[in-house]
Motif scaffolding. Sequence first.
Motif, PDB file in Angstrom:
ATOM      1  N   ASN A 125       0.808  -1.496  -0.374  1.00  0.00           N
ATOM      2  CA  ASN A 125      -0.059  -0.133  -0.067  1.00  0.00           C
ATOM      3  C   ASN A 125       0.469   1.548   0.124  1.00  0.00           C
ATOM      4  O   ASN A 125       1.944   1.360   0.782  1.00  0.00           O
ATOM      5  CB  ASN A 125      -0.538   0.156   1.417  1.00  0.00           C
ATOM      6  CG  ASN A 125      -1.935   0.807   1.288  1.00  0.00           C
ATOM      7  OD1 ASN A 125      -2.169   1.907   0.102  1.00  0.00           O
ATOM      8  ND2 ASN A 125      -2.502   1.391   2.749  1.00  0.00           N
ATOM      9  N   THR A 126       1.007   2.416  -1.241  1.00  0.00           N
ATOM     10  CA  THR A 126       1.529   3.430  -0.682  1.00  0.00           C
ATOM     11  C   THR A 126       2.677   3.440  -2.010  1.00  0.00           C
ATOM     12  O   THR A 126       2.957   4.640  -2.350  1.00  0.00           O
ATOM     13  CB  THR A 126       1.289   4.173  -0.038  1.00  0.00           C
ATOM     14  OG1 THR A 126       2.496   4.180   0.729  1.00  0.00           O
ATOM     15  CG2 THR A 126       0.130   4.356   1.153  1.00  0.00           C
ATOM     16  N   ASP A 127       2.951   1.711  -2.652  1.00  0.00           N
ATOM     17  CA  ASP A 127       4.565   2.248  -3.000  1.00  0.00           C
ATOM     18  C   ASP A 127       3.834   2.233  -4.346  1.00  0.00           C
ATOM     19  O   ASP A 127       2.694   2.108  -4.982  1.00  0.00           O
ATOM     20  CB  ASP A 127       4.714   0.706  -2.904  1.00  0.00           C
ATOM     21  CG  ASP A 127       5.240   0.022  -1.531  1.00  0.00           C
ATOM     22  OD1 ASP A 127       5.673   1.082  -0.888  1.00  0.00           O
ATOM     23  OD2 ASP A 127       5.759  -1.256  -1.076  1.00  0.00           O
ATOM     24  N   THR A 128       4.949   2.531  -5.161  1.00  0.00           N
ATOM     25  CA  THR A 128       4.814   2.928  -6.686  1.00  0.00           C
ATOM     26  C   THR A 128       5.986   1.596  -7.751  1.00  0.00           C
ATOM     27  O   THR A 128       7.086   2.326  -7.077  1.00  0.00           O
ATOM     28  CB  THR A 128       5.112   4.047  -7.136  1.00  0.00           C
ATOM     29  OG1 THR A 128       4.231   4.882  -6.491  1.00  0.00           O
ATOM     30  CG2 THR A 128       5.057   4.294  -8.617  1.00  0.00           C
ATOM     31  N   ALA A 129       5.806   1.380  -7.949  1.00  0.00           N
ATOM     32  CA  ALA A 129       5.704   0.185  -9.211  1.00  0.00           C
ATOM     33  C   ALA A 129       6.334   1.232  -9.694  1.00  0.00           C
ATOM     34  O   ALA A 129       5.717   1.333 -10.647  1.00  0.00           O
ATOM     35  CB  ALA A 129       5.075  -1.070  -9.405  1.00  0.00           C
ATOM     36  N   GLN A 130       8.080   1.073 -10.348  1.00  0.00           N
ATOM     37  CA  GLN A 130       8.377   2.012 -11.604  1.00  0.00           C
ATOM     38  C   GLN A 130       9.633   0.939 -12.198  1.00  0.00           C
ATOM     39  O   GLN A 130      10.898   1.301 -10.767  1.00  0.00           O
ATOM     40  CB  GLN A 130       8.744   3.085 -11.016  1.00  0.00           C
ATOM     41  CG  GLN A 130       9.448   3.307  -9.989  1.00  0.00           C
ATOM     42  CD  GLN A 130       9.779   5.280  -8.783  1.00  0.00           C
ATOM     43  OE1 GLN A 130       8.550   5.644  -9.914  1.00  0.00           O
ATOM     44  NE2 GLN A 130      10.617   4.664  -8.398  1.00  0.00           N
ATOM     45  N   TRP A 131      10.465   1.810 -12.624  1.00  0.00           N
ATOM     46  CA  TRP A 131      11.440   1.475 -13.435  1.00  0.00           C
ATOM     47  C   TRP A 131      12.115   2.734 -13.972  1.00  0.00           C
ATOM     48  O   TRP A 131      11.438   3.450 -14.763  1.00  0.00           O
ATOM     49  CB  TRP A 131      11.210   0.421 -15.039  1.00  0.00           C
ATOM     50  CG  TRP A 131      10.944  -0.900 -14.443  1.00  0.00           C
ATOM     51  CD1 TRP A 131      12.144  -1.889 -14.643  1.00  0.00           C
ATOM     52  CD2 TRP A 131       9.754  -1.452 -15.131  1.00  0.00           C
ATOM     53  NE1 TRP A 131      11.849  -2.964 -14.611  1.00  0.00           N
ATOM     54  CE2 TRP A 131      10.245  -2.926 -14.697  1.00  0.00           C
ATOM     55  CE3 TRP A 131       8.719  -1.088 -15.690  1.00  0.00           C
ATOM     56  CZ2 TRP A 131       9.093  -3.401 -15.310  1.00  0.00           C
ATOM     57  CZ3 TRP A 131       7.408  -1.764 -15.405  1.00  0.00           C
ATOM     58  CH2 TRP A 131       7.769  -3.904 -15.340  1.00  0.00           C
ATOM     59  N   ALA A 132      13.025   2.594 -12.735  1.00  0.00           N
ATOM     60  CA  ALA A 132      13.979   4.335 -13.476  1.00  0.00           C
ATOM     61  C   ALA A 132      14.445   4.100 -14.848  1.00  0.00           C
ATOM     62  O   ALA A 132      14.910   3.284 -15.322  1.00  0.00           O
ATOM     63  CB  ALA A 132      15.643   4.343 -12.259  1.00  0.00           C
ATOM     64  N   ILE A 133      14.405   5.378 -15.149  1.00  0.00           N
ATOM     65  CA  ILE A 133      15.647   5.528 -16.207  1.00  0.00           C
ATOM     66  C   ILE A 133      16.605   4.539 -16.865  1.00  0.00           C
ATOM     67  O   ILE A 133      17.491   4.700 -16.239  1.00  0.00           O
ATOM     68  CB  ILE A 133      16.088   6.766 -16.926  1.00  0.00           C
ATOM     69  CG1 ILE A 133      14.698   8.605 -16.715  1.00  0.00           C
ATOM     70  CG2 ILE A 133      17.162   7.416 -18.364  1.00  0.00           C
ATOM     71  CD1 ILE A 133      15.182   9.132 -16.709  1.00  0.00           C
ATOM     72  N   SER A 134      16.690   3.658 -17.835  1.00  0.00           N
ATOM     73  CA  SER A 134      17.797   2.715 -18.482  1.00  0.00           C
ATOM     74  C   SER A 134      17.672   1.695 -17.070  1.00  0.00           C
ATOM     75  O   SER A 134      18.638   1.114 -17.638  1.00  0.00           O
ATOM     76  CB  SER A 134      19.343   3.140 -17.956  1.00  0.00           C
ATOM     77  OG  SER A 134      19.292   5.319 -19.598  1.00  0.00           O
ATOM     78  N   ALA A 135      16.536   1.844 -17.110  1.00  0.00           N
ATOM     79  CA  ALA A 135      16.272   0.912 -15.988  1.00  0.00           C
ATOM     80  C   ALA A 135      15.884  -0.825 -16.496  1.00  0.00           C
ATOM     81  O   ALA A 135      15.847  -2.074 -15.521  1.00  0.00           O
ATOM     82  CB  ALA A 135      15.615   0.593 -14.608  1.00  0.00           C
ATOM     83  N   LEU A 136      15.105  -0.611 -17.487  1.00  0.00           N
ATOM     84  CA  LEU A 136      15.033  -2.407 -18.517  1.00  0.00           C
ATOM     85  C   LEU A 136      15.555  -2.005 -19.690  1.00  0.00           C
ATOM     86  O   LEU A 136      15.150  -0.987 -20.160  1.00  0.00           O
ATOM     87  CB  LEU A 136      12.887  -1.254 -18.315  1.00  0.00           C
ATOM     88  CG  LEU A 136      12.303  -2.986 -18.774  1.00  0.00           C
ATOM     89  CD1 LEU A 136      12.012  -4.085 -17.839  1.00  0.00           C
ATOM     90  CD2 LEU A 136      10.993  -2.221 -18.398  1.00  0.00           C
ATOM     91  N   THR A 137      15.654  -3.035 -19.537  1.00  0.00           N
ATOM     92  CA  THR A 137      16.426  -3.940 -21.435  1.00  0.00           C
ATOM     93  C   THR A 137      15.436  -4.433 -21.776  1.00  0.00           C
ATOM     94  O   THR A 137      15.177  -5.403 -21.622  1.00  0.00           O
ATOM     95  CB  THR A 137      17.853  -4.239 -20.363  1.00  0.00           C
ATOM     96  OG1 THR A 137      19.005  -3.047 -20.160  1.00  0.00           O
ATOM     97  CG2 THR A 137      18.551  -3.970 -21.801  1.00  0.00           C
ATOM     98  N   LEU A 138      15.510  -4.485 -22.900  1.00  0.00           N
ATOM     99  CA  LEU A 138      14.874  -5.207 -24.166  1.00  0.00           C
ATOM    100  C   LEU A 138      16.142  -5.999 -25.063  1.00  0.00           C
ATOM    101  O   LEU A 138      16.240  -5.369 -25.236  1.00  0.00           O
ATOM    102  CB  LEU A 138      13.576  -4.309 -24.790  1.00  0.00           C
ATOM    103  CG  LEU A 138      12.180  -3.840 -23.720  1.00  0.00           C
ATOM    104  CD1 LEU A 138      11.558  -3.359 -24.635  1.00  0.00           C
ATOM    105  CD2 LEU A 138      12.225  -5.275 -22.856  1.00  0.00           C
ATOM    106  N   THR A 139      15.926  -6.828 -25.049  1.00  0.00           N
ATOM    107  CA  THR A 139      17.175  -7.490 -25.698  1.00  0.00           C
ATOM    108  C   THR A 139      16.564  -8.653 -26.668  1.00  0.00           C
ATOM    109  O   THR A 139      15.745  -9.948 -26.674  1.00  0.00           O
ATOM    110  CB  THR A 139      17.780  -7.910 -25.286  1.00  0.00           C
ATOM    111  OG1 THR A 139      18.487  -7.275 -24.819  1.00  0.00           O
ATOM    112  CG2 THR A 139      18.989  -8.414 -26.087  1.00  0.00           C
ATOM    113  N   GLU A 140      16.711  -8.670 -28.865  1.00  0.00           N
ATOM    114  CA  GLU A 140      15.753  -9.134 -28.824  1.00  0.00           C
ATOM    115  C   GLU A 140      16.986 -10.696 -29.187  1.00  0.00           C
ATOM    116  O   GLU A 140      18.438 -10.515 -29.269  1.00  0.00           O
ATOM    117  CB  GLU A 140      15.966  -9.562 -30.150  1.00  0.00           C
ATOM    118  CG  GLU A 140      15.291  -9.549 -31.370  1.00  0.00           C
ATOM    119  CD  GLU A 140      14.297 -11.170 -31.480  1.00  0.00           C
ATOM    120  OE1 GLU A 140      14.481 -12.073 -32.385  1.00  0.00           O
ATOM    121  OE2 GLU A 140      13.225 -10.177 -30.948  1.00  0.00           O
ATOM    122  N   THR A 141      16.813 -12.224 -28.759  1.00  0.00           N
ATOM    123  CA  THR A 141      17.505 -12.786 -28.428  1.00  0.00           C
ATOM    124  C   THR A 141      16.881 -13.789 -29.934  1.00  0.00           C
ATOM    125  O   THR A 141      16.285 -13.722 -30.375  1.00  0.00           O
ATOM    126  CB  THR A 141      17.661 -13.866 -27.316  1.00  0.00           C
ATOM    127  OG1 THR A 141      16.329 -14.089 -26.983  1.00  0.00           O
ATOM    128  CG2 THR A 141      18.111 -12.563 -26.358  1.00  0.00           C
TER     129      THR A 141
END
Length: 141
Positions: A125-141
């Motif tokens: 409760n009251t938390d904010t789920a988030q990704w900071a800038i450059s924290a989520l990487t997507l890679t085509e494998t």
Amino acid sequence: MAKTRILSEQLFLNFLKNVPQAGQGTYYILLLTGAPADSGTDFTKELTQGGSVGAGYARLPITAAQWTVLQASPTTAKNNALLAYPSATGNWTTVTHFAIATLAGIATGNMIIFGALTASVTVLNTDTAQWAISALTLTET
């Protein structure tokens, strides 16, 4: 039938640039409590249990402008903007995976990409789920 590396990377780039596929214009990040099947329609692990939906959880819309392509072969991209859900209005549950899907509605649409988080996160409760800038990487494998 197998696809070539070139086709895989081009499709991934089109996705990252939000090139509409069959009328698709917006994608959504969803949170998962475990790894989904790779069918593209397995939403059984989406945050719908434990009252998460009633506690403020909804899929997060994303746009092409929020991604920077870093390299090709393999094609890799990172978020260039904060990706944040609204604050939880109750306890969600432990999140271990994320996915990107085609529709905003819970347990609807087609899952395009999914992956494991580096570490699981429990959203209270009251938390904010988030990704900071450059924290989520997507890679085509």
